[in-house]
Scaffold this motif. Structure first.
Motif, PDB file in Angstrom:
ATOM      1  N   PRO A 304      43.331  46.726  24.895  1.00 21.21           N
ATOM      2  CA  PRO A 304      42.174  45.833  24.717  1.00 21.21           C
ATOM      3  C   PRO A 304      42.439  44.431  25.272  1.00 21.21           C
ATOM      4  N   TYR A 305      43.665  43.972  25.091  1.00 24.96           N
ATOM      5  CA  TYR A 305      44.015  42.656  25.627  1.00 24.96           C
ATOM      6  C   TYR A 305      43.914  42.638  27.150  1.00 24.96           C
ATOM      7  N   PHE A 306      44.460  43.651  27.813  1.00 19.54           N
ATOM      8  CA  PHE A 306      44.411  43.658  29.273  1.00 19.54           C
ATOM      9  C   PHE A 306      42.980  43.837  29.774  1.00 19.54           C
ATOM     10  N   LYS A 307      42.158  44.535  29.012  1.00 20.53           N
ATOM     11  CA  LYS A 307      40.743  44.617  29.366  1.00 20.53           C
ATOM     12  C   LYS A 307      40.109  43.226  29.343  1.00 20.53           C
ATOM     13  N   ALA A 308      40.524  42.412  28.373  1.00 22.06           N
ATOM     14  CA  ALA A 308      40.007  41.050  28.297  1.00 22.06           C
ATOM     15  C   ALA A 308      40.490  40.216  29.477  1.00 22.06           C
ATOM     16  N   VAL A 309      41.748  40.387  29.862  1.00 21.89           N
ATOM     17  CA  VAL A 309      42.283  39.670  31.024  1.00 21.89           C
ATOM     18  C   VAL A 309      41.504  40.056  32.277  1.00 21.89           C
ATOM     19  N   SER A 310      41.299  41.363  32.463  1.00 17.56           N
ATOM     20  CA  SER A 310      40.547  41.838  33.622  1.00 17.56           C
ATOM     21  C   SER A 310      39.121  41.308  33.609  1.00 17.56           C
ATOM     22  N   THR A 311      38.498  41.325  32.442  1.00 17.81           N
ATOM     23  CA  THR A 311      37.129  40.825  32.305  1.00 17.81           C
ATOM     24  C   THR A 311      37.061  39.334  32.613  1.00 17.81           C
ATOM     25  N   TRP A 312      38.041  38.588  32.132  1.00 16.08           N
ATOM     26  CA  TRP A 312      38.095  37.142  32.403  1.00 16.08           C
ATOM     27  C   TRP A 312      38.114  36.900  33.908  1.00 16.08           C
ATOM     28  N   LEU A 313      38.967  37.632  34.605  1.00 12.80           N
ATOM     29  CA  LEU A 313      39.089  37.460  36.053  1.00 12.80           C
ATOM     30  C   LEU A 313      37.833  37.904  36.799  1.00 12.80           C
ATOM     31  N   GLU A 314      37.149  38.889  36.263  1.00 11.66           N
ATOM     32  CA  GLU A 314      35.934  39.386  36.918  1.00 11.66           C
ATOM     33  C   GLU A 314      34.701  38.562  36.551  1.00 11.66           C
ATOM     34  N   THR A 315      34.833  37.688  35.542  1.00 10.08           N
ATOM     35  CA  THR A 315      33.706  36.885  35.077  1.00 10.08           C
ATOM     36  C   THR A 315      33.716  35.475  35.655  1.00 10.08           C
ATOM     37  N   ILE A 316      34.898  34.896  35.752  1.00  3.93           N
ATOM     38  CA  ILE A 316      34.967  33.490  36.146  1.00  3.93           C
ATOM     39  C   ILE A 316      34.530  33.322  37.604  1.00  3.93           C
ATOM     40  N   LYS A 317      33.596  32.412  37.797  1.00  2.00           N
ATOM     41  CA  LYS A 317      33.053  32.126  39.130  1.00  2.00           C
ATOM     42  C   LYS A 317      32.573  30.680  39.152  1.00  2.00           C
ATOM     43  N   ILE A 318      32.508  30.118  40.326  1.00  2.00           N
ATOM     44  CA  ILE A 318      31.938  28.782  40.489  1.00  2.00           C
ATOM     45  C   ILE A 318      30.474  28.832  40.056  1.00  2.00           C
ATOM     46  N   GLY A 319      30.100  27.911  39.182  1.00  2.00           N
ATOM     47  CA  GLY A 319      28.710  27.844  38.741  1.00  2.00           C
ATOM     48  C   GLY A 319      28.458  28.397  37.356  1.00  2.00           C
ATOM     49  N   VAL A 320      29.343  29.273  36.836  1.00  2.00           N
ATOM     50  CA  VAL A 320      29.166  29.739  35.465  1.00  2.00           C
ATOM     51  C   VAL A 320      29.657  28.646  34.524  1.00  2.00           C
ATOM     52  N   THR A 321      29.265  28.719  33.284  1.00  2.00           N
ATOM     53  CA  THR A 321      29.708  27.719  32.323  1.00  2.00           C
ATOM     54  C   THR A 321      30.901  28.224  31.525  1.00  2.00           C
ATOM     55  N   GLY A 322      31.631  27.291  30.961  1.00  2.00           N
ATOM     56  CA  GLY A 322      32.733  27.674  30.096  1.00  2.00           C
ATOM     57  C   GLY A 322      32.266  28.466  28.901  1.00  2.00           C
ATOM     58  N   GLN A 415      45.871  35.969  50.072  1.00  2.00           N
ATOM     59  CA  GLN A 415      45.116  37.169  50.440  1.00  2.00           C
ATOM     60  C   GLN A 415      45.878  38.432  50.059  1.00  2.00           C
ATOM     61  N   LEU A 416      47.194  38.418  50.250  1.00  2.00           N
ATOM     62  CA  LEU A 416      48.009  39.570  49.847  1.00  2.00           C
ATOM     63  C   LEU A 416      47.975  39.757  48.332  1.00  2.00           C
ATOM     64  N   ARG A 417      47.978  38.647  47.591  1.00  2.00           N
ATOM     65  CA  ARG A 417      47.894  38.741  46.124  1.00  2.00           C
ATOM     66  C   ARG A 417      46.540  39.315  45.713  1.00  2.00           C
ATOM     67  N   ARG A 418      45.495  38.863  46.373  1.00  2.00           N
ATOM     68  CA  ARG A 418      44.165  39.403  46.079  1.00  2.00           C
ATOM     69  C   ARG A 418      44.123  40.907  46.331  1.00  2.00           C
ATOM     70  N   ASP A 419      44.669  41.318  47.458  1.00  2.00           N
ATOM     71  CA  ASP A 419      44.675  42.745  47.795  1.00  2.00           C
ATOM     72  C   ASP A 419      45.398  43.546  46.711  1.00  2.00           C
ATOM     73  N   TYR A 420      46.525  43.031  46.250  1.00  2.00           N
ATOM     74  CA  TYR A 420      47.293  43.747  45.224  1.00  2.00           C
ATOM     75  C   TYR A 420      46.489  43.844  43.927  1.00  2.00           C
ATOM     76  N   MET A 421      45.886  42.739  43.516  1.00  2.00           N
ATOM     77  CA  MET A 421      45.145  42.747  42.262  1.00  2.00           C
ATOM     78  C   MET A 421      43.927  43.661  42.339  1.00  2.00           C
ATOM     79  N   ILE A 422      43.275  43.691  43.489  1.00  2.00           N
ATOM     80  CA  ILE A 422      42.079  44.528  43.645  1.00  2.00           C
ATOM     81  C   ILE A 422      42.451  45.997  43.806  1.00  2.00           C
ATOM     82  N   GLU A 423      43.371  46.280  44.721  1.00  2.00           N
ATOM     83  CA  GLU A 423      43.664  47.668  45.088  1.00  2.00           C
ATOM     84  C   GLU A 423      44.632  48.354  44.127  1.00  2.00           C
ATOM     85  N   THR A 424      45.617  47.619  43.614  1.00  2.00           N
ATOM     86  CA  THR A 424      46.621  48.236  42.744  1.00  2.00           C
ATOM     87  C   THR A 424      46.286  48.075  41.274  1.00  2.00           C
TER      88      THR A 424
END
Length: 457
Positions: A304-322, A415-424
């Motif tokens: 559940p914790y890692f789901k929250a971490v993943s959700t945090w990363l998939e939610t945070i974007k320029i323009g959203v509020t805290g 970019q390599l870090r992004r690829d790893y986080m997305i693909e792996t």
């Protein structure tokens, strides 16, 4: 769905080299603060520093006062004074902004010579604040108490506040730390040079946590493993933690000779300017090696914790509020069930925790250039903690283009870090998210299983 599965671990970041802040960046920093002073109609600000709380001071001067205290007085016309103790007085000529030096031995170490006939008030008078009508005091903390008048809460030593008020008898004083770290504060966003400057520390922390996890073995001591966390002679931004079994026994915060045993709870943390990495879990390879009453750890806590971490990363974007980010984490990892109570995510810079726009009902807007730590801390009775803290920076198209043009090696690493986080790891990142180290979001809660980690499916 979150799975614990065999994956390829991230490699260490290579070719780590510190990047200095440019003169242009320092000029930009000073200009940002002067503009905010003008908006707030402040004739001067006084920035306090000691070793633990020096980020706002270092932001303009480029140095910390080490074991002493210091003041930077900045007038609305740009004139600056550095008020320094015995052993930092020689740093004034090296400061990144032009500033006149004033010696105040009261800021020195205990019992050092105080060869002055001047009082605190008289020394402070040399900073030409006697005719100022409005003065902002900047410590390190933006107070947010719902019951106090936060504008008159000061985190400077009493003798300095008293002396400043005596030296500027007609001035109205206020806590002005929000000019630095509040809503649209000068320090909450970074340009490409600042990001490259901070990436060095983020990579050191990432390499440290990855190395320490690889070196963790039964029978090794906390000190043996902890030795892999610190690196390159750099000063950590927090106390380095490598704890096995019960943490902080007899109030001790530091690694000891205690040896790692099968089934121990493990906690490790290391941070430098620009980023921190923290991990928590168990010294086991598989669930059956856990104490019987803790074998639900993956299902009850880690997944559940890692789901929250993943959700945090998939939610945070320029323009959203805290507030939107806060609500998303509360929905997927309810505080009442998982025991977290701090801000789920915060800004960092020279210090590990700069400030946080993520809190209940926050209307603060996430901006390009914000350097974030993923920091969600569950506490479920009966189980080890879970931790996969790491850093990202948000960058709009213009900032991404500037990074790519000015720091192509950093751009390629990101970019390599992004690829790893997305693909792996299976985490869907917006194009605005640039990870600050190879360790970001890599989490293996069973430390002795060095082939498997949590992934988002």
């Amino acid at each position: 769905m979150i799975k614990f599965d065999k994956i390829t671990a991230p490699q260490l970041d290579k070719g780590l080299k510190p990047v200095q802040l440019t003169d242009e960046t320092i000029d930009l920093r000073k200009d940002k603060l002067l503009k905010k002073m003008e908006q707030e109609q402040l004739d001067a600000v006084v920035i306090y520093a000691d070793l633990e709380h020096s980020g706002n001071f270092e932001y303009l001067t480029g140095f910390v006062p080490r074991f002493e205290e210091a003041l930077l007085v900045l007038h609305a016309n740009g004139k600056a004074f550095l008020i320094l103790g015995n052993e930092n007085l020689n740093k004034a000529a090296l400061a990144r902004i032009e500033a006149e030096a004033i010696h105040m031995p009261h800021l020195s170490l205990p019992n050092q010579p105080m060869a002055t006939v001047l009082s605190v008030e008289q020394i402070l008078n040399q900073a030409q604040i006697d005719h100022a009508k409005t003065i902002g005091l900047i410590g390190w903390k933006k107070f947010t108490s719902p019951t106090d008048d936060n504008s008159v809460l000061y985190d400077l030593p009493y003798f300095l506040v008293e002396g400043l008020m005596a030296a500027a008898p007609i001035a109205q004083f206020k806590n002005a730390t929000d000019l630095m770290i509040g809503l649209n504060g000068a320090r909450i966003t970074n340009n490409e040079n600042e990001i490259a400057h901070y990436e060095f520390g983020a990579m050191l922390a990432g390499n440290g946590i990855l190395s320490a996890m690889d070196q963790l073995e039964l029978g090794k001591s906390e000190m043996e493993v902890g030795g892999y966390l610190n690196a390159a002679g750099q000063t950590p931004s927090v106390v380095t933690i490598m704890a096995t079994g019960e943490r902080f026994e007899k109030a001790n915060l530091y690694p000891t000779t205690k040896k790692i045993q099968l089934g121990d709870r493990i906690s490790m943390t290391v941070g430098y300017k620009g980023g921190l990495q923290s991990r928590g879990g168990y010294a086991v390879k598989m669930t059956d090696e856990l104490p019987e009453e803790e074998r639900a750890y993956l299902v009850r806590v880690a997944k559940p914790y890692f789901k929250a971490v993943s959700t945090w990363l998939e939610t945070i974007k320029i323009g959203v509020t805290g507030g939107e980010i806060y609500d998303k984490i509360e929905a997927i990892l309810p505080k009442e069930m998982y025991g977290w109570h701090l801000n789920p995510g915060h800004l960092c810079a020279d210090e590990e925790w700069l400030a946080s726009p993520v809190y209940p009902e926050s209307a603060e807007v996430i901006q390009s250039g914000m350097l974030f730590q993923i920091d969600i801390i569950p506490s479920v009775p009966g189980f080890s903690g879970a931790s996969c803290e790491g850093g990202i920076v948000l960058a709009d198209q213009n900032l991404r283009l500037r990074i790519q043009a000015e720091y192509p090696e950093m751009w390629n690493r990101m970019q390599l870090r992004r690829d790893y986080m997305i693909e792996t790891l299976g985490i869907h990142l917006s194009e605005e998210i640039l990870p600050m180290s190879n360790a970001t979001a890599y989490y293996r809660p069973y430390f002795l299983n060095k082939e498997s980690a949590l992934i988002n499916c």
